[in-house]
Write an enzyme that holds these catalytic residues in place. Sequence first.
Site, PDB file in Angstrom:
ATOM      1  N   TYR A 188       0.844  -1.394   0.062  1.00 54.99           N
ATOM      2  CA  TYR A 188      -0.331  -0.021   0.130  1.00 54.99           C
ATOM      3  C   TYR A 188       0.778   1.426   0.059  1.00 54.99           C
ATOM      4  CZ  TYR A 188      -2.886   3.652   1.552  1.00 54.99           C
ATOM      5  OH  TYR A 188      -4.077   4.632   1.730  1.00 54.99           O
ATOM      6  N   ASP A 223       9.391   3.368  -0.057  1.00 58.00           N
ATOM      7  CA  ASP A 223       7.999   3.335   0.869  1.00 58.00           C
ATOM      8  C   ASP A 223       7.880   3.315   2.089  1.00 58.00           C
ATOM      9  OD1 ASP A 223       5.816   4.250   2.026  1.00 58.00           O
ATOM     10  OD2 ASP A 223       4.492   3.643   0.539  1.00 58.00           O
ATOM     11  N   LYS A 234       3.941   9.178   8.956  1.00 56.07           N
ATOM     12  CA  LYS A 234       3.531   8.584  10.029  1.00 56.07           C
ATOM     13  C   LYS A 234       4.422   8.642  11.288  1.00 56.07           C
ATOM     14  CE  LYS A 234       0.639   5.085   8.613  1.00 56.07           C
ATOM     15  NZ  LYS A 234       1.039   4.906   7.085  1.00 56.07           N
TER      16      LYS A 234
END
Length: 397
Positions: free
Chosen positions: A109, A204, A232
């Site tokens: 994702y 990522d 995050k």
Amino acid sequence: MFMVKGEGSRITDADGRTYIDLCCSWGPLILGHAHPAVTEAIVQTVRNGASFGTPTVQENELAELIIDNHRSVERLRFVSSGTEAVMSAIRLARGFTGRAKVLKFEGCYHGHVDALLVQAGSGLVTLGNSSSAGVTPGVVNDTVVVGLNDLGAAQTAFEQYKGQIAAVIIEPVPANNGLLLQPSEFLSGLRQLCDREGALLIFDEVISGFRVGFEGAAGHYNIKPDLLTFGKIIGGGMPVGAYGGRDEVMRTVSPEGPVYQAGTLSGNPVAMAAGRAQLSECLTPGFYENLEAKAKRLVEVVNAHAQAKGHEVHMWHCASIFWIAFSNRPAIRRADQIDPASMAKFRVFYHALLERGVYMGPSGYEVGFFSAAHTSADVEAVAAAFCAAIDLAFDNT
Ligand SMILES: *Cc1c(COP(=O)(O)O)cnc(C)c1O
């Protein structure tokens, strides 16, 4: 469930029930909720105004902290979310290489970037089919999808689209579709493949960055990607993303280079101050060792319990990220190795955990996190709750 308060390892919902939190806002809160240093940084900074639309020293300070302590980041640029970081890194890779296609992996994702909302269809190499309404075929036409842990498939994709692939993007610690830990040879194989084919390797690290170590997966596997994306943890609970990497590539971004990218609230001083306060704590010696020990303990207790009871359950962890699979497989490395039917057991397990005062993300495809605020008593309480909840899942499904 609506949460109204967080403190350390605990969250409290609107009905006044308190839980040990293993979601940690989906990963950002590596110090736990309302850490005094982070809260103080936010409050002190916002007193001077929330945003200016000019450079601020807070942005340089956070950038410096990262560059000084991360060997793969020579330059970086702040944005406001992980999605934005990935979107910008993809544009940059295309601008830098002059190529159009992007290779991604099934089960990884990368935020809600249109071109990456794609899963694999059948076959070895599949041109993407969108997995969201509102994403048109034209947008995903340049996205190539292959399975994880399959270097041969990635090689085939490069042969099929010779000279057309700008970048390979991967979650080096895939943690958004279960925890699909990859052999280090697969990741280093991708590095070699990108070098040979003139494509950029993008890690990522929105989840893994500053989580599996300050240098994230790049440090953990000792592999240097060309570009990295962050989110995050980098914002200390505030909305921050960033992309960075090789100096030569980053210089292609405007105003130095021809690749446009900007954001009204990017580099926001309040968010930067929160990120800096949090990342400074992460640099304390022993920080990551302490965190990892918590996940290791939980995984050991649960796996031993499952084995003793003959339950088909396995837990894995990478540093302080953990995942439970209701499966008899000793390893799960690809999205298609997860049996959707096993989610019935997860649902019973999840509700049994809530009853025992433990909160996790409400999906069996999501991972859990430990923070520095979790005590060893918390870890033991979580382990006991997991074992009891697993027993219930096997009794009731
Ligand atoms: C969370 C995540 C994103 C998206 O970040 P947002 O801040 O939610 O936009 C992208 N990539 C990975 C690996 C993520 O875990």
